[in-house]
Design an enzyme around this catalytic site. Structure first.
Site, PDB file in Angstrom:
ATOM      1  N   ARG A  97      33.087  14.106   4.751  1.00  0.00           N
ATOM      2  CA  ARG A  97      32.082  15.107   4.372  1.00  0.00           C
ATOM      3  C   ARG A  97      31.572  14.858   2.965  1.00  0.00           C
ATOM      4  O   ARG A  97      32.325  14.416   2.108  1.00  0.00           O
ATOM      5  CB  ARG A  97      32.682  16.516   4.399  1.00  0.00           C
ATOM      6  CG  ARG A  97      32.733  17.155   5.757  1.00  0.00           C
ATOM      7  CD  ARG A  97      33.439  18.500   5.684  1.00  0.00           C
ATOM      8  NE  ARG A  97      32.641  19.552   5.105  1.00  0.00           N
ATOM      9  CZ  ARG A  97      33.042  20.334   4.109  1.00  0.00           C
ATOM     10  NH1 ARG A  97      34.204  20.164   3.543  1.00  0.00           N
ATOM     11  NH2 ARG A  97      32.255  21.295   3.672  1.00  0.00           N
ATOM     12  N   ILE A 118      21.123  15.111   3.338  1.00  0.00           N
ATOM     13  CA  ILE A 118      21.367  16.346   2.587  1.00  0.00           C
ATOM     14  C   ILE A 118      22.870  16.629   2.614  1.00  0.00           C
ATOM     15  O   ILE A 118      23.416  17.001   3.654  1.00  0.00           O
ATOM     16  CB  ILE A 118      20.591  17.538   3.195  1.00  0.00           C
ATOM     17  CG1 ILE A 118      19.088  17.225   3.274  1.00  0.00           C
ATOM     18  CG2 ILE A 118      20.827  18.797   2.364  1.00  0.00           C
ATOM     19  CD1 ILE A 118      18.284  18.232   4.082  1.00  0.00           C
ATOM     20  N   ARG A 119      23.523  16.413   1.474  1.00  0.00           N
ATOM     21  CA  ARG A 119      24.997  16.539   1.421  1.00  0.00           C
ATOM     22  C   ARG A 119      25.602  15.919   2.688  1.00  0.00           C
ATOM     23  O   ARG A 119      26.357  16.552   3.426  1.00  0.00           O
ATOM     24  CB  ARG A 119      25.409  17.997   1.239  1.00  0.00           C
ATOM     25  CG  ARG A 119      24.993  18.545  -0.129  1.00  0.00           C
ATOM     26  CD  ARG A 119      25.382  19.981  -0.354  1.00  0.00           C
ATOM     27  NE  ARG A 119      26.823  20.214  -0.301  1.00  0.00           N
ATOM     28  CZ  ARG A 119      27.696  19.831  -1.234  1.00  0.00           C
ATOM     29  NH1 ARG A 119      27.286  19.174  -2.300  1.00  0.00           N
ATOM     30  NH2 ARG A 119      28.967  20.109  -1.110  1.00  0.00           N
ATOM     31  N   CYS A 151      24.030  15.348  11.029  1.00  0.00           N
ATOM     32  CA  CYS A 151      24.665  15.786   9.790  1.00  0.00           C
ATOM     33  C   CYS A 151      25.912  16.635  10.077  1.00  0.00           C
ATOM     34  O   CYS A 151      26.907  16.084  10.543  1.00  0.00           O
ATOM     35  CB  CYS A 151      23.642  16.486   8.902  1.00  0.00           C
ATOM     36  SG  CYS A 151      24.090  16.377   7.165  1.00  0.00           S
ATOM     37  N   HIS A 167      19.175  14.136   8.595  1.00  0.00           N
ATOM     38  CA  HIS A 167      18.354  15.125   9.298  1.00  0.00           C
ATOM     39  C   HIS A 167      17.111  14.411   9.808  1.00  0.00           C
ATOM     40  O   HIS A 167      16.268  14.014   9.008  1.00  0.00           O
ATOM     41  CB  HIS A 167      17.926  16.234   8.337  1.00  0.00           C
ATOM     42  CG  HIS A 167      19.030  17.160   7.968  1.00  0.00           C
ATOM     43  ND1 HIS A 167      19.098  18.454   8.417  1.00  0.00           N
ATOM     44  CD2 HIS A 167      20.134  16.968   7.210  1.00  0.00           C
ATOM     45  CE1 HIS A 167      20.185  19.028   7.934  1.00  0.00           C
ATOM     46  NE2 HIS A 167      20.831  18.148   7.197  1.00  0.00           N
ATOM     47  N   GLU A 214      14.970  15.940  11.780  1.00  0.00           N
ATOM     48  CA  GLU A 214      14.095  16.983  12.310  1.00  0.00           C
ATOM     49  C   GLU A 214      13.144  17.557  11.270  1.00  0.00           C
ATOM     50  O   GLU A 214      12.320  18.396  11.591  1.00  0.00           O
ATOM     51  CB  GLU A 214      14.937  18.118  12.939  1.00  0.00           C
ATOM     52  CG  GLU A 214      15.591  19.091  11.958  1.00  0.00           C
ATOM     53  CD  GLU A 214      16.801  18.518  11.246  1.00  0.00           C
ATOM     54  OE1 GLU A 214      17.125  17.340  11.418  1.00  0.00           O
ATOM     55  OE2 GLU A 214      17.424  19.273  10.484  1.00  0.00           O
ATOM     56  N   GLY A 238      23.842  21.687   8.958  1.00  0.00           N
ATOM     57  CA  GLY A 238      24.159  23.011   8.416  1.00  0.00           C
ATOM     58  C   GLY A 238      25.421  22.870   7.595  1.00  0.00           C
ATOM     59  O   GLY A 238      25.513  21.992   6.753  1.00  0.00           O
ATOM     60  N   GLU A 239      26.390  23.688   7.882  1.00  0.00           N
ATOM     61  CA  GLU A 239      27.681  23.603   7.195  1.00  0.00           C
ATOM     62  C   GLU A 239      28.768  23.549   8.271  1.00  0.00           C
ATOM     63  O   GLU A 239      28.994  24.525   8.981  1.00  0.00           O
ATOM     64  CB  GLU A 239      27.851  24.798   6.253  1.00  0.00           C
ATOM     65  CG  GLU A 239      29.196  24.882   5.579  1.00  0.00           C
ATOM     66  CD  GLU A 239      29.676  23.563   4.986  1.00  0.00           C
ATOM     67  OE1 GLU A 239      28.950  22.935   4.194  1.00  0.00           O
ATOM     68  OE2 GLU A 239      30.794  23.133   5.349  1.00  0.00           O
ATOM     69  N   SER A 240      29.397  22.379   8.368  1.00  0.00           N
ATOM     70  CA  SER A 240      30.316  22.155   9.487  1.00  0.00           C
ATOM     71  C   SER A 240      31.518  23.094   9.463  1.00  0.00           C
ATOM     72  O   SER A 240      32.019  23.483  10.516  1.00  0.00           O
ATOM     73  CB  SER A 240      30.792  20.698   9.489  1.00  0.00           C
ATOM     74  OG  SER A 240      31.422  20.392   8.252  1.00  0.00           O
TER      75      SER A 240
HETATM   76  N1  GLN Z   1      27.917  19.065   3.912  1.00  0.00           N
HETATM   77  C1  GLN Z   1      27.674  19.717   5.180  1.00  0.00           C
HETATM   78  C2  GLN Z   1      28.960  19.927   5.965  1.00  0.00           C
HETATM   79  O1  GLN Z   1      29.995  19.624   5.527  1.00  0.00           O
HETATM   80  C3  GLN Z   1      26.716  18.944   6.030  1.00  0.00           C
HETATM   81  C4  GLN Z   1      25.347  18.997   5.428  1.00  0.00           C
HETATM   82  C5  GLN Z   1      24.236  19.018   6.386  1.00  0.00           C
HETATM   83  O2  GLN Z   1      24.392  19.262   7.591  1.00  0.00           O
HETATM   84  N2  GLN Z   1      23.066  18.803   5.866  1.00  0.00           N
HETATM   85  O3  GLN Z   1      28.912  20.406   7.046  1.00  0.00           O
END
Ligand code: GLN
Length: 204
Positions: A113, A142-143, A84, A179, A181, A52-54
């Protein structure tokens, strides 16, 4: 966890890829619970922290009073799979976090990150992960974060072809940059469920 009772595995459900992990774990014969409140940590045998987005996950865990109880559970040995953003949450040290961003810690690693640059914002790769037999796993970056330092008790369990570290294990903690999942391969989750069963941990 006693006798044949299925292990109770939580998915931290504040933000991110919650539904995918919940659905996948649901196919593996475990008792799955979405975690949003502190009291739900009682009796947990394992926890998945999703992607997600940490920075958002960090803010929400602190806002909902979950950060300290989670840190305590991790310190007591609760098995956790961080994927992630979940890996970022487990990392002891963080590079390129937003101002004031904190992690839960537990894994003696540093992560950076969004380490793969914009050209690799998202890609699917095949990866061999130590402890997982059969053909390489298809996983998505993913990022994604990259592990830039590993402590002496940390085992590297997967690297990219250029040697970049993308999966680590330390005691009952597994952290992966990718990921696992969303590509339909459940082998990493199965490996985690085995770890949970072996630990027979109950965070009372
Ligand atoms: N870039 C996201 C973060 O900093 C991580 C990306 C992800 O969980 N797919 O949390």
């Amino acid at each position: 966890m006693a006798g044949n009772t299925p292990p109770r595995i939580g998915v931290l459900a504040l933000q991110g890829d919650v539904a995918e992990h919940t659905a996948l774990l649901g196919t593996l014969g475990v008792d799955v619970v979405d975690i949003r409140q502190v009291h739900q940590l009682e009796g947990l045998d394992g926890l998945v922290i999703p992607g997600g987005e940490s920075s958002v996950m960090d803010k929400l865990t602190r806002l909902f009073g979950l950060a300290k109880p989670l840190q305590a559970a991790i310190a007591r040995g609760l098995p956790v799979l961080g994927t992630c953003a979940g890996l970022i949450m487990l990392a002891q040290d963080l590079e390129d976090g937003i101002a004031g961003q904190q992690t839960l810690g537990g894994l003696d690693v540093s992560v950076r990150r969004n380490a793969f640059g914009s050209q690799v914002d998202s890609s699917e790769i095949e990866l061999h992960i130590e402890g997982i037999g059969g053909p390489p796993m298809a996983v998505a970056l993913i990022r994604a974060p990259l592990v830039t330092r590993v402590g002496k008790d940390v085992k590297v369990i997967a690297t990219l072809s250029d040697g970049s570290i993308v999966a680590v294990e330390q005691g009952s903690l597994i952290g992966v940059s990718f990921h696992p999942e969303i590509t339909g391969d459940d082998r990493l989750h199965r490996r985690f469920v085995e770890l949970v069963k072996n630990r027979q941990f109950s965070a009372q």
